[in-house]
Design an enzyme around this catalytic site. Structure first.
Site, PDB file in Angstrom:
ATOM      1  N   HIS A  36      14.204  50.120  55.158  1.00 55.73           N
ATOM      2  CA  HIS A  36      13.483  50.674  54.082  1.00 55.73           C
ATOM      3  C   HIS A  36      12.884  51.817  54.453  1.00 55.73           C
ATOM      4  O   HIS A  36      13.517  52.340  55.710  1.00 55.73           O
ATOM      5  CB  HIS A  36      12.150  49.677  54.111  1.00 55.73           C
ATOM      6  CG  HIS A  36      11.524  49.804  55.433  1.00 55.73           C
ATOM      7  ND1 HIS A  36      10.676  50.649  56.076  1.00 55.73           N
ATOM      8  CD2 HIS A  36      11.747  48.523  56.528  1.00 55.73           C
ATOM      9  CE1 HIS A  36      10.423  50.449  57.117  1.00 55.73           C
ATOM     10  NE2 HIS A  36      10.899  48.947  57.635  1.00 55.73           N
ATOM     11  N   ASP A 312      15.253  47.455  60.270  1.00 54.18           N
ATOM     12  CA  ASP A 312      16.190  48.030  61.134  1.00 54.18           C
ATOM     13  C   ASP A 312      16.700  46.927  62.163  1.00 54.18           C
ATOM     14  O   ASP A 312      17.812  46.984  62.537  1.00 54.18           O
ATOM     15  CB  ASP A 312      15.358  49.010  62.128  1.00 54.18           C
ATOM     16  CG  ASP A 312      14.067  48.589  62.659  1.00 54.18           C
ATOM     17  OD1 ASP A 312      13.598  47.393  62.394  1.00 54.18           O
ATOM     18  OD2 ASP A 312      13.347  49.211  63.692  1.00 54.18           O
TER      19      ASP A 312
END
Length: 419
Positions: A36, A312
């Site tokens: 994101h 991540d």
């Protein structure tokens, strides 16, 4: 055709193999796994962040953990860039709307991932009514993207702890944490920790306990305890605050902070992420659902473009499970998976032999592009870095055999099944 390959190499950004002659190959599909874009910190200012410093944190354009206005703009720019790039490659025409079999935009159901996917989809095909989808109610983790351990046998836990304690060549994870001591000392000064409520009320006035506890529990994400866990919350907030600040050399808490200092601060949370998700046996455990999904997308008959939006932890675990070597990333605060970065698997066909090939790359906006909201296009592209599969050989064009890459996916999937 050779001229097009050279021109494309100049347009797509900093890719080691961008200048290789790929005129004999045609791009047929791209599977992208994206982190994101810029979000507000996961902890609110009135939580531990408010206790760790006497200073006031920046005001954010979104509630905690949600995509910020800057994040939406940045992902819009990425969507526009991808539209122009895939049109140049002849994969998805600018003046045509792809059908449901050709494109798949799918996000985890957290606000920051759903919003990222929607901004991207709108910019990618603004006249097609393209929809990004997610499967659960907002702020719910989708099992495909949830980086949790679904197996935690005694044998797994023993091997996982062994691998974690051997990361980066250190004797154990405590020694790895202690290697960050100079960065923690600098953090104390930036925060004015000695004058903080945490120091006055709970006598936590230094970051000097480098014991890091590891918690591996079935059904939950890997977790850490100790100074590194606390430091990561602070580093995360400081890095995000830096990226939100458009000044060349911003002031944080009345102190000048350079980009080099921010790279050091980011190393705290980068180390935290590696300890959690870069041990091979942990990676194949938490990444398993995504690995199966991505392999199936690469094998899908009519698919042209897949865009998956996660975190991540997803990128780190997938790259580790597939034994992808990540080089030093230029112009980035974060060492492995910069905010908004995209892990690409580009599928090519050899026009003469009909054989299929894969090129893995990481695409991300530079620190300057993020902070200054610089528009992206083919002349001003995002950063592109070629990635390598450990143990696999590239051809002269910098491509891997498709069959060998699928075998690598299958090996990682099988490793999970053997836990």
């Amino acid at each position: 055709m050779k001229l097009k390959a050279t021109v494309l190499g100049l347009l797509v950004g900093m890719s080691i193999n961008a200048y290789a002659d790929i005129s004999n190959y045609q791009l047929t599909e791209v599977v992208a796994l994206s982190r994101h874009s810029v979000r507000a910190p996961l902890s609110a200012p009135n939580s531990i962040l408010g206790q760790i410093t006497p200073h006031q944190w920046a005001k954010w354009s979104a509630p905690k953990s949600e995509l910020t206005l800057r994040g939406g703009i940045l992902e819009t720019e990425m969507g526009q860039y991808f539209r122009k790039w895939l049109n140049l490659e002849g994969l998805i025409k600018e003046d045509q709307c792809p059908n449901e079999d050709e494109i798949n935009i799918y996000a985890n159901s957290m606000q920051r991932t759903v919003a990222t996917a929607n901004y991207f989809a709108t910019a990618f095909k603004p006249t097609c009514g393209l929809k990004a989808y997610h499967r659960f109610k907002p702020s719910t983790m989708d099992p495909i993207f949830f980086p949790r351990l679904t197996k935690a046998t005694p044998a797994f836990t023993q091997l996982a702890n062994q691998q974690i304690n051997q990361l980066d060549g250190y004797k154990n994870v405590d020694q790895l944490t202690a290697s960050l001591k100079p960065i923690f000392q600098n953090l104390e000064k930036i925060l004015d920790l000695q004058d903080s409520p945490l120091c006055k009320q709970k006598n936590i006035c230094q970051f000097n306990d480098f014991h890091t506890g590891i918690i591996l529990k079935s059904g939950d994400e890997p977790r850490l305890t100790g100074t590194l866990q606390l430091g990561t919350k602070i580093a995360d907030a400081l890095v995000l605050q830096y990226l939100e600040n458009p000044e060349q050399e911003p002031t944080i808490f009345d102190k000048q902070i350079t980009q080099a200092q921010m790279q050091n601060i980011s190393k705290i949370k980068d180390t935290y992420g590696d300890i959690l998700f870069a041990a091979p046996i942990v990676a194949v455990n938490v990444a398993h659902p995504l690995l199966v999904y991505m392999r199936d997308e690469l094998l899908a008959k009519n698919r042209k473009f897949t865009y998956l939006v996660g975190h991540d932890s997803n990128l780190t675990s997938v790259m580790t499970a597939l034994e992808i070597i990540t080089p030093t990333l230029p112009q980035s605060l974060e060492s492995r998976t910069p905010i908004g970065s995209k892990l690409l698997f580009e599928k090519f066909i050899d026009k003469k032999s009909g054989k299929l090939f894969i090129r893995p790359q990481l695409v991300y906006q530079s620190t300057s592009q993020i902070r200054h909201l610089l528009p992206l296009d083919l002349q001003k592209p995002p950063m592109r870095v070629d990635l390598d599969f450990k143990g696999l050989k590239k051809n002269a064009a910098g491509l891997y055999q498709f069959s060998e890459v699928i075998t690598r996916f299958n090996q990682a999937i099988t490793q999970y099944e053997r836990i």
